[in-house]
Motif scaffolding. Structure first.
Motif, PDB file in Angstrom:
ATOM      1  N   LYS A 127      -7.973  16.263  23.266  1.00  0.00           N
ATOM      2  CA  LYS A 127      -8.321  16.304  21.844  1.00  0.00           C
ATOM      3  C   LYS A 127      -7.083  16.120  20.970  1.00  0.00           C
ATOM      4  O   LYS A 127      -5.953  16.264  21.418  1.00  0.00           O
ATOM      5  CB  LYS A 127      -8.990  17.638  21.499  1.00  0.00           C
ATOM      6  N   PHE A 128      -7.345  15.806  19.703  1.00  0.00           N
ATOM      7  CA  PHE A 128      -6.341  15.777  18.626  1.00  0.00           C
ATOM      8  C   PHE A 128      -5.336  14.635  18.749  1.00  0.00           C
ATOM      9  O   PHE A 128      -4.272  14.678  18.143  1.00  0.00           O
ATOM     10  CB  PHE A 128      -5.603  17.117  18.528  1.00  0.00           C
ATOM     11  N   GLY A 129      -5.657  13.602  19.522  1.00  0.00           N
ATOM     12  CA  GLY A 129      -4.786  12.432  19.575  1.00  0.00           C
ATOM     13  C   GLY A 129      -4.966  11.565  18.337  1.00  0.00           C
ATOM     14  O   GLY A 129      -6.098  11.289  17.927  1.00  0.00           O
ATOM     15  N   LEU A 130      -3.857  11.135  17.736  1.00  0.00           N
ATOM     16  CA  LEU A 130      -3.901  10.317  16.513  1.00  0.00           C
ATOM     17  C   LEU A 130      -2.861   9.208  16.584  1.00  0.00           C
ATOM     18  O   LEU A 130      -1.804   9.362  17.206  1.00  0.00           O
ATOM     19  CB  LEU A 130      -3.598  11.162  15.268  1.00  0.00           C
ATOM     20  N   TRP A 131      -3.166   8.104  15.918  1.00  0.00           N
ATOM     21  CA  TRP A 131      -2.188   7.038  15.672  1.00  0.00           C
ATOM     22  C   TRP A 131      -2.357   6.591  14.232  1.00  0.00           C
ATOM     23  O   TRP A 131      -3.486   6.352  13.782  1.00  0.00           O
ATOM     24  CB  TRP A 131      -2.417   5.856  16.611  1.00  0.00           C
ATOM     25  N   VAL A 132      -1.257   6.484  13.499  1.00  0.00           N
ATOM     26  CA  VAL A 132      -1.327   6.067  12.094  1.00  0.00           C
ATOM     27  C   VAL A 132      -0.277   4.996  11.820  1.00  0.00           C
ATOM     28  O   VAL A 132       0.900   5.162  12.135  1.00  0.00           O
ATOM     29  CB  VAL A 132      -1.141   7.274  11.143  1.00  0.00           C
ATOM     30  N   GLY A 133      -0.719   3.864  11.286  1.00  0.00           N
ATOM     31  CA  GLY A 133       0.180   2.826  10.811  1.00  0.00           C
ATOM     32  C   GLY A 133       0.259   2.939   9.305  1.00  0.00           C
ATOM     33  O   GLY A 133      -0.776   2.994   8.638  1.00  0.00           O
ATOM     34  N   TYR A 134       1.474   2.981   8.756  1.00  0.00           N
ATOM     35  CA  TYR A 134       1.595   3.319   7.339  1.00  0.00           C
ATOM     36  C   TYR A 134       2.804   2.668   6.676  1.00  0.00           C
ATOM     37  O   TYR A 134       3.722   2.195   7.347  1.00  0.00           O
ATOM     38  CB  TYR A 134       1.669   4.833   7.175  1.00  0.00           C
ATOM     39  N   GLU A 135       2.768   2.702   5.367  1.00  0.00           N
ATOM     40  CA  GLU A 135       3.886   2.231   4.554  1.00  0.00           C
ATOM     41  C   GLU A 135       4.761   3.421   4.205  1.00  0.00           C
ATOM     42  O   GLU A 135       4.248   4.510   3.907  1.00  0.00           O
ATOM     43  CB  GLU A 135       3.365   1.585   3.266  1.00  0.00           C
ATOM     44  N   ASP A 136       6.069   3.241   4.255  1.00  0.00           N
ATOM     45  CA  ASP A 136       6.994   4.279   3.799  1.00  0.00           C
ATOM     46  C   ASP A 136       8.042   3.611   2.903  1.00  0.00           C
ATOM     47  O   ASP A 136       7.994   2.392   2.685  1.00  0.00           O
ATOM     48  CB  ASP A 136       7.618   5.028   4.980  1.00  0.00           C
ATOM     49  N   PRO A 159       0.823  -1.212   0.000  1.00  0.00           N
ATOM     50  CA  PRO A 159       0.000   0.000   0.000  1.00  0.00           C
ATOM     51  C   PRO A 159       0.858   1.263   0.000  1.00  0.00           C
ATOM     52  O   PRO A 159       2.043   1.228   0.358  1.00  0.00           O
ATOM     53  CB  PRO A 159      -0.796  -0.126   1.296  1.00  0.00           C
ATOM     54  N   THR A 160       0.254   2.379  -0.377  1.00  0.00           N
ATOM     55  CA  THR A 160       0.945   3.671  -0.354  1.00  0.00           C
ATOM     56  C   THR A 160       0.243   4.631   0.605  1.00  0.00           C
ATOM     57  O   THR A 160       0.303   5.842   0.429  1.00  0.00           O
ATOM     58  CB  THR A 160       0.974   4.286  -1.762  1.00  0.00           C
ATOM     59  N   PHE A 161      -0.420   4.069   1.591  1.00  0.00           N
ATOM     60  CA  PHE A 161      -1.245   4.879   2.481  1.00  0.00           C
ATOM     61  C   PHE A 161      -1.132   4.373   3.907  1.00  0.00           C
ATOM     62  O   PHE A 161      -0.488   3.357   4.178  1.00  0.00           O
ATOM     63  CB  PHE A 161      -2.712   4.844   2.030  1.00  0.00           C
ATOM     64  N   GLY A 162      -1.770   5.093   4.817  1.00  0.00           N
ATOM     65  CA  GLY A 162      -1.813   4.682   6.209  1.00  0.00           C
ATOM     66  C   GLY A 162      -3.230   4.688   6.727  1.00  0.00           C
ATOM     67  O   GLY A 162      -4.111   5.367   6.195  1.00  0.00           O
ATOM     68  N   ARG A 163      -3.458   3.931   7.782  1.00  0.00           N
ATOM     69  CA  ARG A 163      -4.747   3.884   8.464  1.00  0.00           C
ATOM     70  C   ARG A 163      -4.624   4.638   9.783  1.00  0.00           C
ATOM     71  O   ARG A 163      -3.685   4.421  10.549  1.00  0.00           O
ATOM     72  CB  ARG A 163      -5.179   2.442   8.695  1.00  0.00           C
ATOM     73  N   VAL A 164      -5.611   5.503  10.038  1.00  0.00           N
ATOM     74  CA  VAL A 164      -5.501   6.465  11.128  1.00  0.00           C
ATOM     75  C   VAL A 164      -6.644   6.297  12.127  1.00  0.00           C
ATOM     76  O   VAL A 164      -7.816   6.285  11.736  1.00  0.00           O
ATOM     77  CB  VAL A 164      -5.534   7.911  10.592  1.00  0.00           C
TER      78      VAL A 164
END
Length: 242
Positions: free
Chosen positions: A184-193, A99-104
């Motif tokens: 507020k504004f807490g995020l976690w993203v698993g992604y391809e690089d 993939p070229t994206f991440g899930r957030v």
């Protein structure tokens, strides 16, 4: 249908490919003995094993190469590839999807301090300017959010995301931003690089598989916004195959 399509293609020399979608148990419908001779290559879309839409409360790696500890042993690239080969599908016809994206995911106060998954989430993160879909960010949308001199002092929804790489070369990169004092504004993203894409391509080469498939070019950094190099994920995967 596979047999009839291949028979109609043979006189013209066309190839037939089949794509196995993420989160689909192919053992329920893919008869390797009956289909392998009629399939020229099989695209394994082995990602999105965890998504914030389907797994709203469970933050975890979306596209691991190997099994993280104490997880479902089938939800990773190595299991899917090894199982197909064990069933008799030719290794040189297997194409691994990258993939070229991440899930957030949104994360709340107290969810994590280290960012190490798994932990409890709060559903999909906000949509990106490019993707316009909650819980999904393209690679350039992610890399521009990672801590850099331009954003290091910003706060709130514009605050930077801390990157955590993958020295094990097994699970993938991720980044996170802890919630602010108001929760507020807490995020976690698993992604391809580019690094993790290169690791997967190296795996494909080591296993003598058929190649890689990029899902998809529009979410790679086609403008070179991150490092000046255009299509860095595509380029990294290609370079590790040669």
């Amino acid at each position: 249908m596979i047999r009839e399509l291949k028979n109609s293609f043979r006189p013209e020399g066309y190839q037939l490919s089949v794509t196995i979608l993420p989160n689909v148990n192919s053992t329920l419908y893919l008869d390797v003995v009956a289909t392998s001779n009629n399939i020229d290559f099989l695209n394994l879309a082995v990602f999105d094993v965890q998504t914030p839409e389907r797994n709203k409360k469970e933050v975890d790696y979306p596209a691991p190469l190997y099994t993280p500890s104490e997880r479902n042993p089938e939800l990773n690239i190595d299991f899917q590839v090894s199982n197909l080969i064990k069933e008799g599908f030719p290794a040189n016809k297997i194409v691994v999807g990258i993939p070229t994206f991440g899930r957030v995911w949104e994360i709340e106060e107290g969810s994590t301090q280290t960012g190490v998954p798994p932990f409890e989430g709060h559903g999909p993160g906000p949509e990106g300017i490019q993707t316009k879909q909650q819980g999904l960010l393209s690679y350039p949308e992610i890399c521009l959010k990672l801590t850099n001199p331009q954003n290091k002092d910003l706060k709130g929804e514009n605050g930077p995301i801390r990157k955590v790489g993958d020295p094990t070369k097994r699970y993938g990169s991720y980044g996170y931003r802890l919630p602010d004092s108001d929760g507020k504004f807490g995020l976690w993203v698993g992604y391809e690089d580019p690094d993790t894409a290169g690791n997967k391509a190296a795996y494909v080469r080591a296993k003598s598989l058929g190649g890689v498939a990029i899902f998809d070019l529009t979410l790679d950094d086609f403008r070179g916004a991150c490092s000046g190099d255009k299509f860095p994920i595509l380029r990294s995967a290609r370079n590790r195959l040669v």
